[in-house]
Motif scaffolding. Structure first.
Motif, PDB file in Angstrom:
ATOM      1  N   GLU A 429      56.286  16.016  93.281  1.00  0.00           N
ATOM      2  CA  GLU A 429      56.128  15.346  94.575  1.00  0.00           C
ATOM      3  C   GLU A 429      55.642  16.328  95.630  1.00  0.00           C
ATOM      4  O   GLU A 429      54.792  16.008  96.457  1.00  0.00           O
ATOM      5  CB  GLU A 429      57.458  14.720  94.992  1.00  0.00           C
ATOM      6  CG  GLU A 429      57.380  13.955  96.304  1.00  0.00           C
ATOM      7  CD  GLU A 429      58.703  13.319  96.693  1.00  0.00           C
ATOM      8  OE1 GLU A 429      58.797  12.777  97.806  1.00  0.00           O
ATOM      9  OE2 GLU A 429      59.647  13.390  95.879  1.00  0.00           O
ATOM     10  N   SER A 430      56.186  17.563  95.579  1.00  0.00           N
ATOM     11  CA  SER A 430      55.760  18.579  96.536  1.00  0.00           C
ATOM     12  C   SER A 430      54.301  18.962  96.326  1.00  0.00           C
ATOM     13  O   SER A 430      53.538  19.110  97.291  1.00  0.00           O
ATOM     14  CB  SER A 430      56.650  19.822  96.392  1.00  0.00           C
ATOM     15  OG  SER A 430      56.160  20.892  97.178  1.00  0.00           O
ATOM     16  N   PHE A 431      53.876  19.100  95.061  1.00  0.00           N
ATOM     17  CA  PHE A 431      52.485  19.465  94.791  1.00  0.00           C
ATOM     18  C   PHE A 431      51.542  18.311  95.084  1.00  0.00           C
ATOM     19  O   PHE A 431      50.369  18.534  95.407  1.00  0.00           O
ATOM     20  CB  PHE A 431      52.339  19.934  93.343  1.00  0.00           C
ATOM     21  CG  PHE A 431      52.885  21.321  93.127  1.00  0.00           C
ATOM     22  CD1 PHE A 431      52.246  22.423  93.658  1.00  0.00           C
ATOM     23  CD2 PHE A 431      54.046  21.517  92.409  1.00  0.00           C
ATOM     24  CE1 PHE A 431      52.752  23.704  93.474  1.00  0.00           C
ATOM     25  CE2 PHE A 431      54.563  22.783  92.222  1.00  0.00           C
ATOM     26  CZ  PHE A 431      53.917  23.886  92.757  1.00  0.00           C
ATOM     27  N   ALA A 432      52.033  17.081  94.994  1.00  0.00           N
ATOM     28  CA  ALA A 432      51.210  15.937  95.394  1.00  0.00           C
ATOM     29  C   ALA A 432      50.918  15.992  96.891  1.00  0.00           C
ATOM     30  O   ALA A 432      49.825  15.615  97.339  1.00  0.00           O
ATOM     31  CB  ALA A 432      51.911  14.630  95.033  1.00  0.00           C
ATOM     32  N   ASN A 433      51.868  16.470  97.675  1.00  0.00           N
ATOM     33  CA  ASN A 433      51.660  16.626  99.120  1.00  0.00           C
ATOM     34  C   ASN A 433      50.714  17.775  99.439  1.00  0.00           C
ATOM     35  O   ASN A 433      50.024  17.761 100.458  1.00  0.00           O
ATOM     36  CB  ASN A 433      53.002  16.849  99.818  1.00  0.00           C
ATOM     37  CG  ASN A 433      53.892  15.624  99.777  1.00  0.00           C
ATOM     38  OD1 ASN A 433      53.404  14.499  99.824  1.00  0.00           O
ATOM     39  ND2 ASN A 433      55.199  15.823  99.678  1.00  0.00           N
ATOM     40  N   LYS A 434      50.675  18.790  98.568  1.00  0.00           N
ATOM     41  CA  LYS A 434      49.846  19.968  98.817  1.00  0.00           C
ATOM     42  C   LYS A 434      48.395  19.772  98.365  1.00  0.00           C
ATOM     43  O   LYS A 434      47.537  20.585  98.707  1.00  0.00           O
ATOM     44  CB  LYS A 434      50.430  21.186  98.082  1.00  0.00           C
ATOM     45  CG  LYS A 434      51.797  21.640  98.558  1.00  0.00           C
ATOM     46  CD  LYS A 434      52.299  22.810  97.714  1.00  0.00           C
ATOM     47  CE  LYS A 434      53.710  23.230  98.094  1.00  0.00           C
ATOM     48  NZ  LYS A 434      53.778  23.802  99.435  1.00  0.00           N
ATOM     49  N   THR A 435      48.129  18.749  97.578  1.00  0.00           N
ATOM     50  CA  THR A 435      46.800  18.593  96.974  1.00  0.00           C
ATOM     51  C   THR A 435      46.031  17.431  97.603  1.00  0.00           C
ATOM     52  O   THR A 435      45.440  16.612  96.900  1.00  0.00           O
ATOM     53  CB  THR A 435      46.934  18.382  95.455  1.00  0.00           C
ATOM     54  OG1 THR A 435      47.874  17.315  95.214  1.00  0.00           O
ATOM     55  CG2 THR A 435      47.413  19.636  94.766  1.00  0.00           C
ATOM     56  N   ILE A 436      46.051  17.346  98.905  1.00  0.00           N
ATOM     57  CA  ILE A 436      45.310  16.292  99.607  1.00  0.00           C
ATOM     58  C   ILE A 436      43.818  16.443  99.321  1.00  0.00           C
ATOM     59  O   ILE A 436      43.285  17.551  99.310  1.00  0.00           O
ATOM     60  CB  ILE A 436      45.596  16.365 101.120  1.00  0.00           C
ATOM     61  CG1 ILE A 436      47.081  16.137 101.398  1.00  0.00           C
ATOM     62  CG2 ILE A 436      44.760  15.344 101.876  1.00  0.00           C
ATOM     63  CD1 ILE A 436      47.476  16.347 102.833  1.00  0.00           C
ATOM     64  N   ASN A 437      43.148  15.299  99.067  1.00  0.00           N
ATOM     65  CA  ASN A 437      41.716  15.231  98.771  1.00  0.00           C
ATOM     66  C   ASN A 437      41.348  15.815  97.413  1.00  0.00           C
ATOM     67  O   ASN A 437      40.173  16.056  97.138  1.00  0.00           O
ATOM     68  CB  ASN A 437      40.877  15.916  99.858  1.00  0.00           C
ATOM     69  CG  ASN A 437      40.804  15.091 101.128  1.00  0.00           C
ATOM     70  OD1 ASN A 437      41.305  13.983 101.192  1.00  0.00           O
ATOM     71  ND2 ASN A 437      40.178  15.649 102.148  1.00  0.00           N
ATOM     72  N   PHE A 438      42.334  16.044  96.536  1.00  0.00           N
ATOM     73  CA  PHE A 438      42.040  16.467  95.174  1.00  0.00           C
ATOM     74  C   PHE A 438      41.660  15.239  94.355  1.00  0.00           C
ATOM     75  O   PHE A 438      42.291  14.188  94.453  1.00  0.00           O
ATOM     76  CB  PHE A 438      43.253  17.150  94.543  1.00  0.00           C
ATOM     77  CG  PHE A 438      43.335  18.628  94.800  1.00  0.00           C
ATOM     78  CD1 PHE A 438      43.354  19.530  93.757  1.00  0.00           C
ATOM     79  CD2 PHE A 438      43.378  19.119  96.097  1.00  0.00           C
ATOM     80  CE1 PHE A 438      43.433  20.892  93.988  1.00  0.00           C
ATOM     81  CE2 PHE A 438      43.452  20.473  96.346  1.00  0.00           C
ATOM     82  CZ  PHE A 438      43.482  21.363  95.290  1.00  0.00           C
ATOM     83  N   SER A 439      40.650  15.373  93.524  1.00  0.00           N
ATOM     84  CA  SER A 439      40.293  14.301  92.597  1.00  0.00           C
ATOM     85  C   SER A 439      41.171  14.398  91.353  1.00  0.00           C
ATOM     86  O   SER A 439      41.889  15.390  91.148  1.00  0.00           O
ATOM     87  CB  SER A 439      38.816  14.409  92.207  1.00  0.00           C
ATOM     88  OG  SER A 439      38.595  15.589  91.446  1.00  0.00           O
ATOM     89  N   GLY A 440      41.087  13.378  90.494  1.00  0.00           N
ATOM     90  CA  GLY A 440      41.876  13.399  89.266  1.00  0.00           C
ATOM     91  C   GLY A 440      41.498  14.567  88.376  1.00  0.00           C
ATOM     92  O   GLY A 440      42.368  15.204  87.767  1.00  0.00           O
ATOM     93  N   ALA A 441      40.196  14.879  88.283  1.00  0.00           N
ATOM     94  CA  ALA A 441      39.753  15.997  87.453  1.00  0.00           C
ATOM     95  C   ALA A 441      40.268  17.326  88.006  1.00  0.00           C
ATOM     96  O   ALA A 441      40.632  18.239  87.245  1.00  0.00           O
ATOM     97  CB  ALA A 441      38.232  16.006  87.372  1.00  0.00           C
ATOM     98  N   GLU A 442      40.302  17.457  89.329  1.00  0.00           N
ATOM     99  CA  GLU A 442      40.801  18.696  89.934  1.00  0.00           C
ATOM    100  C   GLU A 442      42.297  18.844  89.727  1.00  0.00           C
ATOM    101  O   GLU A 442      42.800  19.958  89.530  1.00  0.00           O
ATOM    102  CB  GLU A 442      40.449  18.719  91.419  1.00  0.00           C
ATOM    103  CG  GLU A 442      38.959  18.917  91.665  1.00  0.00           C
ATOM    104  CD  GLU A 442      38.528  18.552  93.077  1.00  0.00           C
ATOM    105  OE1 GLU A 442      37.418  18.934  93.472  1.00  0.00           O
ATOM    106  OE2 GLU A 442      39.300  17.869  93.784  1.00  0.00           O
ATOM    107  N   LEU A 443      43.042  17.740  89.731  1.00  0.00           N
ATOM    108  CA  LEU A 443      44.480  17.807  89.446  1.00  0.00           C
ATOM    109  C   LEU A 443      44.720  18.187  87.999  1.00  0.00           C
ATOM    110  O   LEU A 443      45.638  18.969  87.701  1.00  0.00           O
ATOM    111  CB  LEU A 443      45.135  16.458  89.762  1.00  0.00           C
ATOM    112  CG  LEU A 443      45.189  16.079  91.243  1.00  0.00           C
ATOM    113  CD1 LEU A 443      45.629  14.636  91.404  1.00  0.00           C
ATOM    114  CD2 LEU A 443      46.127  17.000  92.017  1.00  0.00           C
TER     115      LEU A 443
END
Length: 756
Positions: A429-443
């Motif tokens: 959940e914390s990393f979801a907040n840190k990865t704003i504007n990340f695409s699925g491939a970048e995640l």
């Protein structure tokens, strides 16, 4: 006990139609329900029947039975009693192909009703054992000539079928041999010259639906697309859930085309691939756009026709009961560009588009196809393909939101978690907040990079050989991916394509922002208030979701650095700078395209800021003859006033040193803010002290030397003057040079008048 029997033909047509092995009554015992017949071609399971017309020691087989077991009249076969081992031998679904025995019957044009035939076959041949590949002789009540059925596939029923409880489709399994039950579902496929009608068509929607699984994309490995999945089902698949007869009465046409578009790495290809898996459809044909093109004349169009050939053939044969045929185009913009806009004279792209249009929605339209196209550039596709009846459903697969990013991270860390190799301190959940504007491939790349960082801790270099490395298997099994691995990957390895461009930011923030006095504080506060009002508003209205700000001042006033600092301080997740430094190109068109792409990317982000730096330079303005680029001017003029999509926020900040020019060119900004210059000694002292450009005693002497002069200087120019003065050998000479350069005539020779 095995016995030898001589093969002879069936005594009568009636016995041939039973599709059983006919024995003399003395050769069959009461317990013999099935026989295993062994010939030179292998083992075959047959159902016995007795008749006094058969000689003892002989087995009578019909013509198609003899062909199947590869035994001619007079041959000897081995026969032994056979028992099925469990209840999975009972058939839930039997799929057969229907062919005419007589060639002349193929020209009769009479249609066969599958609903009537399935009742006849299941009742007439109840308890008969059949195998894949076996041919059965059959005479339909409404057809004058005999037919033969070729067994294509068998699906075993769940044992609950024996207790009259409906089996779950998920419990069926394919088998090679089974027993027909009175309620076995017989599906028919028409052979050459055979037209089958009704509901029991092979490949038609079994139980009235093409959906073979739930629309839970998370379970299928796709995260962050719940809303898109629901929209896709409502628009594209809802009509296919109903039986063909209901759809025909409603007069509804199925959706034939779906266009998935959006930025790269957001799951378009993955989503299309999973759609093919979740439908009861023919095997999808997946083709990359460029594969269609061929150097030979007419071959590109022929490749399109071949993709639709199977669907055309089945629709002619089965009509509304035809199975669903899927065609998936990846990189569709490569073959479906706007017609008439090609740079060559061959017209190949135009012909391909025309051929695709005729196949999807031409005179002889198909209703058993679903074409899925994928592209990053929807604007390049011919508009005729996008109207209703063709690619009617156009769905943007955009950047995932916070919940979607958490879903994607959960999917890609599932194996780590199940294998016990993900540390408990990893908070997705914390990393979801840190990865704003990340695409699925970048995640996904973030998870890979974090795993690689963890693996690198286990790898050890050999002391005697510098290049040799080794891994301790015990340590590798105990390895865990920890939160610090994700943080390291986030800081060093994976950057969001639609995030903040730090390379540009670093260029504009080399010296940071210095609050050198009240004029700057007031200007900075005014700008922050304008931006803050837009960001804090929860309304989706145009006023609250879009704003534009023009910062103007003299050359070197620091307007560019101020714009970048305002964007960073406001927390925009997407920040890009349009300037001649970053989008310089060889042609005017390439520069226009660069600006276009920057703004299109900004529209995809939820909270974005685009800085148009040095507008007069971007439009290639020259005061000599008043020349400029009309195409670049038009692009900037449009973008400075174009709002983002609903639910998104966009701020456009422009900078210029010629405010009068911007007004006369009618480039409209909602808010204009002058960037003040340094006009007092205390302003100069604050900047020099903050940046340590001179020694403290030199700063005092320099400020004292400026007391007799009036000046107005931008902060950037002040820094440049101080740097140049520092090159002098003595302190006294440095001070004199600094005062001399700062107080000289600063007229640039440029005029605010603009001649058309």
């Amino acid at each position: 006990m095995a016995r030898q029997f001589r093969v002879e033909k069936a005594p009568s047509d009636a016995l041939s139609l039973t599709n059983r092995a006919i024995f003399h009554p003395k050769d069959v015992k009461e317990r013999d329900q099935y026989f295993l017949v062994t010939s030179s071609a292998g083992d075959f399971v047959l159902t016995p029947q007795t008749s006094s017309d058969v000689s003892p020691g002989c087995v009578a087989l019909g013509l198609y039975q003899r062909k199947w077991v590869s035994a001619a009249q007079g041959d000897t076969v081995t026969v032994r009693s056979y028992q099925f081992t469990d209840a999975t031998c009972y058939l839930e679904v039997l799929t057969v192909r229907v062919d005419h025995v007589a060639r002349t019957a193929q020209r009769s044009g009479k249609q066969l009703n599958s609903d009537r035939m399935t009742a006849e076959v299941s009742s007439t041949y109840a308890s008969v054992a059949v195998s894949v590949g076996q041919q059965l002789l059959y005479r339909a009540q409404d057809h004058p000539r005999p037919l033969y059925l070729t067994v294509l596939s068998l699906q075993a029923a769940d044992p609950s079928v024996l207790t009259k409880t409906k089996a779950s489709p998920s419990k069926r399994s394919d088998i090679s041999c089974g027993i027909i039950l009175p309620d076995t579902n017989i599906l028919f496929e028409g052979g050459e010259g055979v037209t089958v009608t009704g509901k029991h068509i092979a490949g038609a929607a079994v139980q009235g639906s093409v959906i073979s699984t739930s629309l839970d994309f998370v379970k299928m490995g796709i995260g962050g697309l719940d809303l898109e999945a629901a929209t896709l089902f409502r628009r594209a698949f809802a009509s296919r859930v109903f039986p063909p007869q209901v759809i025909e009465r409603l007069g509804v046409k199925h959706i034939k085309g779906i266009l998935l578009y959006g930025p790269p790495g957001c799951g378009k290809t993955l989503m299309a691939r999973q759609i093919g898996k979740m439908l009861n459809a023919r095997e999808p044909k997946i083709v990359n756009g460029p594969e269609i093109l061929n150097k030979y004349v007419g071959e590109s169009e022929a490749n399109i026709r071949r993709l639709f050939a199977d669907a055309e053939e089945e629709q002619k044969r089965a009509g509304a009961n035809s199975g669903l045929h899927m065609i998936i185009f990846d990189e569709m913009d490569a073959i479906c560009k706007r017609r008439g806009g090609g740079s060559d004279n061959t017209g190949v792209h135009d012909n391909v588009v025309t051929q695709l249009l005729s196949k999807m929605d031409g005179v002889n339209e198909l209703d058993n196809i679903l074409v899925i196209g994928m592209t990053n550039r929807k604007d390049l596709i011919d508009q005729a393909l996008l109207r209703p009846g063709r690619f009617e459903v156009q769905m943007e697969i955009g950047l995932p939101n916070r919940d979607g990013r958490e879903q994607i991270l959960t999917i890609h860390t599932r194996k780590l978690r199940d294998g016990g190799m993900l540390s408990d301190d990893v908070n997705l959940e914390s990393f979801a907040n840190k990865t704003i504007n990340f695409s699925g491939a970048e995640l996904e790349g973030l998870v890979r990079a974090a795993t690689a960082t963890a693996m690198n801790r286990v790898i050890k270099k050999s002391s005697d050989q510098e290049s040799a490395v080794s891994v301790n298997p015990e340590e590798a099994l105990k390895m865990k991916v920890v939160s610090q691995d994700f943080l390291y990957a986030l800081d060093n390895d994976i950057k969001a394509m639609f995030g903040v461009n730090m390379e540009q930011i670093k260029y504009y923030r080399q010296c940071g922002i210095i609050n050198w006095g009240a004029p700057f504080s007031e200007a900075y506060s005014n700008c922050k208030q304008v931006i803050g009002n837009m960001i804090s508003s929860s309304s989706d209205s145009l006023i609250d979701s879009f704003n534009s700000l023009l910062l103007f001042g003299t050359e070197g006033s620091g307007a560019s650095s101020l714009a970048v600092d305002l964007a960073l301080d406001a927390g925009f997740t997407f920040i890009k700078v349009c300037s001649t430094l970053f989008i310089s190109g060889t042609t005017e068109v390439s520069k226009v395209n660069s600006i276009h792409e920057i703004f299109e990317d900004a529209y995809r982000a939820h909270k974005s800021c685009v800085i148009i730096d040095g507008i007069e330079n971007l439009i290639e303005y020259s005061p000599i003859g008043s020349r400029y680029s009309s195409h670049l001017l038009q692009e900037i003029r449009i973008r400075a006033a174009h709002p983002p999509p609903k639910g998104h926020k966009l701020l456009v900040i422009g900078t210029t040193s010629q405010k009068a020019l911007i007004d006369q060119l009618k480039i409209r900004f909602r808010v204009t803010q002058p960037v003040p210059t340094l006009t007092a000694p205390e302003h100069i002292e604050t900047v020099l002290s903050e940046l340590s450009l001179m020694a403290p005693d030199e700063i005092k002497d320099a400020v004292a030397g400026l007391a007799a002069f009036s000046y107005s200087v931008g902060i950037k120019e002040l820094i440049n003057v101080a740097d140049e003065a520092r090159g002098k050998p003595s302190s006294q000479r440095r001070i004199e040079k600094f005062v001399e350069m700062l107080c000289r005539d600063r007229s640039t020779g440029a005029t605010d008048e603009f001649l058309y």
